[in-house]
Design an enzyme around this catalytic site. Structure first.
Site, PDB file in Angstrom:
ATOM      1  CD  GLN A  25      -2.350   0.347   2.815  1.00 51.52           C
ATOM      2  OE1 GLN A  25      -1.900   1.377   4.011  1.00 51.52           O
ATOM      3  NE2 GLN A  25      -3.609   1.690   2.469  1.00 51.52           N
ATOM      4  N   GLY A  26       0.326   2.138  -1.182  1.00 50.75           N
ATOM      5  CA  GLY A  26       1.456   3.004  -1.148  1.00 50.75           C
ATOM      6  C   GLY A  26       0.722   4.497  -0.836  1.00 50.75           C
ATOM      7  CE1 TYR A  27      -3.990   3.818  -0.923  1.00 49.44           C
ATOM      8  CE2 TYR A  27      -4.995   4.564   1.486  1.00 49.44           C
ATOM      9  CZ  TYR A  27      -5.349   4.072   0.035  1.00 49.44           C
ATOM     10  OH  TYR A  27      -6.533   3.505  -0.530  1.00 49.44           O
ATOM     11  CB  SER A  28       2.502   7.011   4.357  1.00 47.98           C
ATOM     12  OG  SER A  28       1.133   6.622   5.824  1.00 47.98           O
ATOM     13  CD  GLU A  78      -5.112   0.290   5.716  1.00 54.85           C
ATOM     14  OE1 GLU A  78      -5.877   1.713   5.639  1.00 54.85           O
ATOM     15  OE2 GLU A  78      -3.940   0.154   6.767  1.00 54.85           O
TER      16      GLU A  78
END
Ligand SMILES: Cc1cc2nc3c(=O)[nH]c(=O)nc-3n(C[C@H](O)[C@H](O)[C@H](O)COP(=O)(O)OP(=O)(O)OC[C@H]3O[C@@H](n4cnc5c(N)ncnc54)[C@H](O)[C@@H]3O)c2cc1C
Ligand SMILES: Cc1cc2nc3c(=O)[nH]c(=O)nc-3n(C[C@H](O)[C@H](O)[C@H](O)COP(=O)(O)OP(=O)(O)OC[C@H]3O[C@@H](n4cnc5c(N)ncnc54)[C@H](O)[C@@H]3O)c2cc1C
Lengths: 380, 401
Positions: B136-139, B254
């Site tokens: 998951q590439g959010y932050s 999530e």
């Protein structure tokens, strides 16, 4: 199923909500307090509640009741809790009548329950003694065989609605030492019985209570409820059910207190803004909300378990009471704090709720007591 | 009624015959990070225990890694009731989940909900078979709680997009094959509007990953650098500029995954067992220390309340009622509770919790210590507790900004 209300249950709840809103403002409780009313509730309003069938909810149909369950009872009691409604549902139905319903002979059921269901008679349960704290087995009050029946002697305290009840179910010891679990028995005593004196008590949480004194009260053999000497388990069952009812009331207490507080957060201005903009208060309000939701689940869980006769129902009753006790106290304390100075005044309703909630916390066992009981039930 | 009973019998027999002994909890007594013993799938997975792979393949062949997903997408096509039976039967033999990871719990559900048919057919079956692992590439360094403040940029050139930026705290990026990522694609718009949700193949020149170790010593998360990385236009989910809507939907998955994870905790009386062993018991089995007993009782009750609340929400959903405000409390409460639980467990172990590795400490003791440390992150990942409380205060309680 069971944790979500059915349509019928929702209807019952919303009609109870309407009734309470229209007929029973909190000011009534304040007025009863200030007028030193010995009865502590309004017989006229009780009659209206009876017409709606509230005292009949838990009583089986063959005894003139509606034969519904604890989820339904909880729906009504929660709404009553929202306005600190003082009418004697808990004492008459969940304590007094339940003792008969769960432990009485068919003769006792037939004579005592129909008038309760129709609202013409009230009942109470005299089980606590001074200094016993939450211990249910302490009874210095005793009963001895005498002629054709029993002779009762002793003193009970904090008997909910004891001063106005038509029949009082009394726990007295027929054998053993003062705090033995064995040897307890239950008797039903009529209000006019010679030797019975009932003295109203003033309580912090504004629930009508009484000291019940028994000086050689003679009752017939037929007054014995359940088996002689084996009332401890019956008493536990009765108190468990009353505890669920009390928890439902506490849920109502909390909801109103919390709404009051939220309202205040949205209107009271300091530093040029409403105080609800301050995160220090927002987060605490959110935490109280979480506690309220968890309490609701716990109450529904316990009520459903009792209705279904689930084997973990006793454990779930303790879960509910522990949760509601802690949550109600938190909700009350936070409510006062967030109200600032005004919350400390007698004139503001929040104090009435805080006192009621704290009093309810200390009724039928507080959170720590129920945690210990829960641990014992789970074998640790 | 009969059908479901038949299904139960068949499922029971099949599981009994097909679940290898080492894929049942309790078979090997601690000694490693549980998460590492389970199959995460993907091209880089090595399967130290061949039975892990065997169990995965067998379950995947029936679609039971994703029991309720439709069959054409690799799932089992089970009804809710059947899925419940499968879960019960797995619990009965203490079977480990055959496959875990963000594919099944996060991107999969989002694609089912918002992906187009091509995306579903392309990505979901390989998720079910454990062939591709997702991260998951959010932050980003400057966008954590304030996720919409992200700066990673995507520029379109015909059918491909060129991506530049840096992601951080990307759990298991070093082991993942694909990443779902939030990218700023419109620069003049308000910050929530110019974001697009994309799927990036990690196996390409412009993607570099640098692991960062956690305080628990386990499960590195990573910094992920994107330098002229490429994304095909067809790998945009939900359309250009709809990334924030996708992000929120996925965060919903999530958060419920995080709260459900603790609900499944398989040793319910782990605290009691530990207390009896490390602190001692009285005759009759009562834990010797009354204060400790109270804490354990409280946590057990708290967990019961949480479970009842989850159950209430599910029942309400089944009856078609909108998810009530209860649902926003799970992430907050479940993670705080798990922190308390793991912390109490370490407290019960006392000095035996001081081990990090090797001599003088049992595997389960080391696990407890590391789980306690790992759990500190529960109330940070997926949106911090403070952010959850903000959401409750604003959306549920209507408190003003
Ligand atoms: C028993 C008692 C005796 C008192 N005696 C006296 C006296 O003799 N003389 C006198 O002058 N006064 C007296 N006071 C008043 C007292 O000083 C005030 O009640 C107090 O300053 C709080 O003000 P308030 O009641 O208006 O609450 P508010 O200021 O309205 O506060 C309401 C709530 O908002 C919170 N809040 C307010 N601002 C913020 C912020 N910026 N950030 C976060 N939270 C905030 C408060 O903490 C509180 O919880 C007395 C009060 C009490 C309770
Ligand atoms: C174990 C772990 C795994 C993770 N895995 C992933 C992953 O796979 N992919 C991914 O993209 N991200 C991942 N994250 C990142 C996670 O989503 C962020 O850490 C989280 O959103 C918080 O952002 P931050 O770390 O920048 O903290 P910040 O946003 O800088 O917050 C610092 C502190 O300030 C508080 N704070 C911030 N804003 C507010 C506010 N408005 N009100 C009150 N308090 C506030 C926070 O609650 C926190 O306590 C992971 C994090 C952890 C711990």
């Amino acid at each position: 199923m069971g944790l979500v209300l059915t349509e019928d249950q929702q209807m019952l709840k919303s009609s109870a909500s309407d009734f309470v809103r229209n007929e029973s403002p909190v000011s009534r409780v304040r007025h009863l307090r200030d007028s030193d009313d010995p009865v502590g509730y309004s017989p006229e309003l009780w009659a209206k509640m009876a017409a709606l069938g509230w005292p009949a909810i838990l009583i089986p149909e063959d005894c003139g009741g509606l034969g519904m369950g604890y989820v339904e009872m909880a729906c009504v009691l929660e709404e009553c809790g929202r306005a600190l409604v003082p009418e004697p549902l808990l004492s008459t139905v969940l304590l007094g009548a339940n003792a008969i319903l769960l432990g009485g002979s068919s003769e006792q059921k037939k004579t005592l329950l129909p008038p309760v269901a129709e609202g013409s008679r009230t009942m109470a349960l005299a089980w606590q003694e001074k200094g016993a704290r939450y211990d249910r087995t302490v009874s210095a009050a005793r009963a001895e065989k005498s002629g054709s029946g029993w002779r009762l002697r002793g003193e009970k305290t904090l008997v909910l609605d004891g001063a106005s009840a038509d029949h009082i179910v009394v726990i007295a010891r027929t054998a053993g030492a003062d705090s033995d679990r064995e040897g307890l028995s239950m008797f039903v005593v009529d209000r006019g019985a010679p030797g019975l004196s009932v003295v109203p008590q003033k309580t912090m949480h504004l629930r009508a209570a009484a000291v019940v004194r028994l000086s050689d009260v003679e009752v017939p053999v037929s007054a014995l409820v359940g088996e002689q000497g084996n009332a401890a388990a019956l008493l536990d069952d009765v108190l468990d059910r009353a505890t669920v009812g009390l928890c439902a009331e506490m849920l109502g207490n909390m909801r109103t207190t919390f709404e009051m507080t939220l309202d205040y957060l949205k209107t009271r201005k300091q530093f040029g803004v409403v105080i609800g903009t301050f995160q220090a208060l927002k987060h605490r309000a959110a935490k109280v909300f979480v506690e309220l939701e968890l309490s609701r689940s716990a109450v529904l869980g316990a009520a459903t378990a009792i209705d279904q006769g689930a084997k973990d129902s006793r454990a779930l009753v303790s879960v509910a009471k522990a949760r509601c006790s802690d949550a109600a106290v938190l909700c009350g304390y936070e409510g006062i704090q967030m109200h600032g100075g005004i919350g400390m005044t007698d004139e503001h309703d929040i104090g009435l709720y805080v006192k009621r909630m704290r009093g309810n916390e200390m009724t039928f066992g507080d959170a720590a007591w129920h945690r210990d009981r829960f641990a014992a039930m789970q074998g640790f | 009624m009969g059908d479901i009973e038949t299904f139960r019998q068949e499922t029971r027999a099949w599981l009994e015959a097909n679940c290898p002994a080492s894929m049942r909890f309790g078979a090997n007594a601690g000694g490693g990070n549980l998460a590492d013993e389970l199959a995460w799938g993907g091209r880089k997975e090595t399967y130290a225990n061949p039975e892990t792979k065997l169990w995965l393949d067998r379950m995947a062949s029936r679609g039971w890694t994703a029991p309720t997903w439709p069959k054409p997408y690799g799932g089992g096509g089970l009804s809710r009731e059947e899925a419940k039976v499968l879960a019960e039967e797995m619990r009965r033999i203490r079977a480990k989940p055959p496959l875990i990871g963000f594919g099944l719990t996060m991107i999969g559900p989002l694609l089912l909900q918002s992906g187009n048919e091509e995306q579903k057919l392309r990505f979901l079956p390989e998720i079910c078979r454990g062939e591709v692992r997702w991260c998951q590439g959010y932050s980003e360094p400057g966008a954590g709680s304030d996720l919409a403040g992200l700066q990673t940029r995507g520029v379109r050139d015909g059918d491909t997009w060129t991506i530049n930026g840096q992601k951080v705290w990307t759990s298991y990026a070093d082991k993942a094959d694909w990443m779902f990522v939030l990218v700023r694609t419109e620069f003049e718009k308000p910050k929530h509007e110019g974001i697009t949700f994309m799927l990036i193949d990690m196996d390409q020149p412009g993607v570099t990953v640098k692991p960062i170790k956690l305080i628990s010593g386990y499960s590195p998360f990573c910094e992920t650098f994107l330098e002229d990385a490429r994304v095909d236009h067809e790998n945009i989910v939900g359309g250009i500029g709809n990334g924030w809507t996708m992000a929120k939907a996925l965060l919903g998955h999530e958060r419920s995954m995080i709260s459900e994870a603790f609900n499944e905790s398989e040793e319910r009386n782990e605290l009691v067992a530990a207390a009896r062993r490390y602190v001692g018991q009285e005759n009759g089995g009562r834990i010797r220390d009354g204060a400790l007993r109270d804490r354990i009782s409280q946590l057990t009750m708290d967990k019961t309340c949480l479970e009842l609340t989850l159950k209430r929400t599910k029942e309400a959903a089944k009856l078609g009622q909108q998810p009530g405000p209860e649902s926003s409390i799970f992430k907050y409460y479940a993670t705080e509770l798990n922190k308390e639980r793991t912390s109490l467990l370490v407290g019960i172990l006392g000095p035996q919790a001081l081990g990090w590795d090797g001599e003088g400490f049992e595997g389960a003791e080391i696990d407890a210590t590391r789980s306690w440390l790992r759990a500190r992150g529960n109330s940070i990942e997926g949106g911090t507790s403070e952010v959850q409380l903000n959401i409750i205060a604003k959306r549920v309680l209507g408190l003003p900004d």
